[in-house]
Scaffold this motif. Structure first.
Motif, PDB file in Angstrom:
ATOM      1  N   UNK A   1       7.290   1.054   7.580  1.00 49.35           N
ATOM      2  CA  UNK A   1       8.693   1.388   7.819  1.00 49.35           C
ATOM      3  C   UNK A   1       9.888   0.298   7.581  1.00 49.35           C
ATOM      4  N   UNK A   2       9.483  -0.735   8.008  1.00 47.28           N
ATOM      5  CA  UNK A   2      10.382  -2.079   7.930  1.00 47.28           C
ATOM      6  C   UNK A   2      10.544  -2.282   6.499  1.00 47.28           C
ATOM      7  N   UNK A   3       9.559  -2.199   5.738  1.00 44.28           N
ATOM      8  CA  UNK A   3       9.442  -2.404   4.168  1.00 44.28           C
ATOM      9  C   UNK A   3      10.500  -1.559   3.482  1.00 44.28           C
ATOM     10  N   UNK A   4      10.363  -0.222   3.896  1.00 43.63           N
ATOM     11  CA  UNK A   4      11.211   0.876   3.454  1.00 43.63           C
ATOM     12  C   UNK A   4      12.836   0.368   3.503  1.00 43.63           C
ATOM     13  N   UNK A   5      13.117  -0.092   4.551  1.00 43.36           N
ATOM     14  CA  UNK A   5      14.621  -0.653   5.081  1.00 43.36           C
ATOM     15  C   UNK A   5      15.006  -1.581   4.155  1.00 43.36           C
ATOM     16  N   UNK A   6      14.662  -2.507   3.663  1.00 45.35           N
ATOM     17  CA  UNK A   6      15.126  -3.518   2.817  1.00 45.35           C
ATOM     18  C   UNK A   6      15.618  -3.122   1.431  1.00 45.35           C
TER      19      UNK A   6
ATOM     20  N   UNK B   1       7.326   2.962  -1.692  1.00 47.98           N
ATOM     21  CA  UNK B   1       7.185   2.534  -0.688  1.00 47.98           C
ATOM     22  C   UNK B   1       6.617   3.996   0.399  1.00 47.98           C
ATOM     23  N   UNK B   2       8.000   4.538   0.279  1.00 46.37           N
ATOM     24  CA  UNK B   2       7.981   5.632   1.266  1.00 46.37           C
ATOM     25  C   UNK B   2       6.794   6.637   0.980  1.00 46.37           C
ATOM     26  N   UNK B   3       6.583   6.889  -0.228  1.00 48.03           N
ATOM     27  CA  UNK B   3       5.443   8.059  -0.895  1.00 48.03           C
ATOM     28  C   UNK B   3       3.812   7.188  -0.531  1.00 48.03           C
ATOM     29  N   UNK B   4       3.937   5.856  -0.802  1.00 51.52           N
ATOM     30  CA  UNK B   4       2.889   5.165  -0.487  1.00 51.52           C
ATOM     31  C   UNK B   4       2.283   5.314   1.231  1.00 51.52           C
ATOM     32  N   UNK B   5       3.448   5.000   1.983  1.00 54.28           N
ATOM     33  CA  UNK B   5       3.287   5.235   3.291  1.00 54.28           C
ATOM     34  C   UNK B   5       2.914   6.606   3.789  1.00 54.28           C
ATOM     35  N   UNK B   6       3.518   7.527   3.222  1.00 57.41           N
ATOM     36  CA  UNK B   6       2.945   9.003   3.654  1.00 57.41           C
ATOM     37  C   UNK B   6       1.476   9.229   3.249  1.00 57.41           C
ATOM     38  N   UNK B   7       1.152   8.756   1.964  1.00 53.09           N
ATOM     39  CA  UNK B   7      -0.321   8.645   1.483  1.00 53.09           C
ATOM     40  C   UNK B   7      -1.142   8.064   2.596  1.00 53.09           C
ATOM     41  N   UNK B   8      -0.556   7.040   3.008  1.00 55.68           N
ATOM     42  CA  UNK B   8      -1.613   6.271   4.178  1.00 55.68           C
ATOM     43  C   UNK B   8      -1.732   7.029   5.370  1.00 55.68           C
ATOM     44  N   UNK B   9      -0.369   7.902   5.851  1.00 53.29           N
ATOM     45  CA  UNK B   9      -0.641   8.589   7.021  1.00 53.29           C
ATOM     46  C   UNK B   9      -1.347   9.828   6.907  1.00 53.29           C
ATOM     47  N   UNK B  10      -1.461  10.456   5.767  1.00 55.74           N
ATOM     48  CA  UNK B  10      -2.431  11.471   5.321  1.00 55.74           C
ATOM     49  C   UNK B  10      -3.778  10.947   5.200  1.00 55.74           C
ATOM     50  N   UNK B  11      -4.103   9.654   5.183  1.00 54.53           N
ATOM     51  CA  UNK B  11      -5.238   9.415   4.984  1.00 54.53           C
ATOM     52  C   UNK B  11      -5.837   9.550   3.358  1.00 54.53           C
TER      53      UNK B  11
ATOM     54  N   UNK C   1       6.455  17.180   6.609  1.00 52.28           N
ATOM     55  CA  UNK C   1       6.649  16.110   6.015  1.00 52.28           C
ATOM     56  C   UNK C   1       6.985  14.749   6.780  1.00 52.28           C
ATOM     57  N   UNK C   2       6.408  13.833   6.696  1.00 53.19           N
ATOM     58  CA  UNK C   2       6.751  12.655   7.739  1.00 53.19           C
ATOM     59  C   UNK C   2       8.042  11.930   7.373  1.00 53.19           C
ATOM     60  N   UNK C   3       8.740  11.392   8.211  1.00 56.47           N
ATOM     61  CA  UNK C   3       9.653  10.410   7.826  1.00 56.47           C
ATOM     62  C   UNK C   3       9.500   9.521   6.623  1.00 56.47           C
ATOM     63  N   UNK C   4       8.269   8.947   6.529  1.00 56.94           N
ATOM     64  CA  UNK C   4       8.202   8.184   5.281  1.00 56.94           C
ATOM     65  C   UNK C   4       8.084   9.176   4.043  1.00 56.94           C
ATOM     66  N   UNK C   5       7.522  10.391   4.181  1.00 55.75           N
ATOM     67  CA  UNK C   5       7.620  11.243   2.964  1.00 55.75           C
ATOM     68  C   UNK C   5       9.006  11.698   2.715  1.00 55.75           C
ATOM     69  N   UNK C   6       9.899  11.843   3.714  1.00 61.68           N
ATOM     70  CA  UNK C   6      11.290  12.225   3.444  1.00 61.68           C
ATOM     71  C   UNK C   6      11.861  11.125   2.800  1.00 61.68           C
TER      72      UNK C   6
END
Length: 153
Positions: free
Chosen positions: A36-41, A75-85, A128-133
């Motif tokens: 989440x932090x990485x997506x902010x930069x 990064x957001x789409x990668x994070x969403x994939x991590x969240x979904x397993x 859709x998670x925050x990372x996905x959005x």
């Protein structure tokens, strides 16, 4: 739409995404994970690039804004994939197998673990998670930046 208006829209969108993330953190009480932090930069960079592009008129900066938006989108789409397993995230923010760890190694792993895991979904809208959005919206912002890059002043 003029190039300057497109820049304001794209940079303003990144600033709004950053403000929303801070709102979820400080008003909603949702602590961010490492991803989440990485997506902010990149959002911060895109907002700054937008201000510089408007002040200087340098078209090349719009390409940097597009790169920043694509970065946070990726990064957001990668994070969403991590969240979904669908794939594993960084070992520093996801749960891993205990395996054949000794008691000392297990204790070290527990003590070094972050408080917020990257593979948990703390909030979602329409499935859709925050990372996905963030991924979807940021790719849209990148398209606006690219449109601005190809427009004449």
């Amino acid at each position: 739409m003029t190039r300057n208006r497109l820049i304001m829209l794209a940079a303003g969108g990144s600033a709004a995404m950053l403000l929303a993330a801070w709102g979820f953190q400080y008003l909603g009480g949702m602590a961010p994970c490492k991803l989440c932090i990485w997506q902010r930069y990149p959002h911060g960079a895109a907002a700054l690039i937008g201000a510089l592009a408007l002040a200087s008129g340098w078209r090349i900066l719009t390409w940097g804004g597009a790169l920043a938006a694509l970065s946070t989108g990726g990064i957001g789409l990668y994070h969403a994939g991590v969240e979904q397993g669908w794939w594993e995230g960084p070992t520093t923010c996801t749960s891993g197998p205990i395996g054949n760890l000794s008691a000392e190694q297990l204790m070290a792993q527990i003590l070094e673990a972050p408080l917020v895991r990257c593979d948990d979904i703390p909030w979602e809208l329409f499935g859709i998670s925050m990372a996905g959005w963030n991924g979807v919206i940021s790719i849209g912002l990148a398209l606006i930046w690219l449109l601005a890059a190809t427009r004449r002043a």
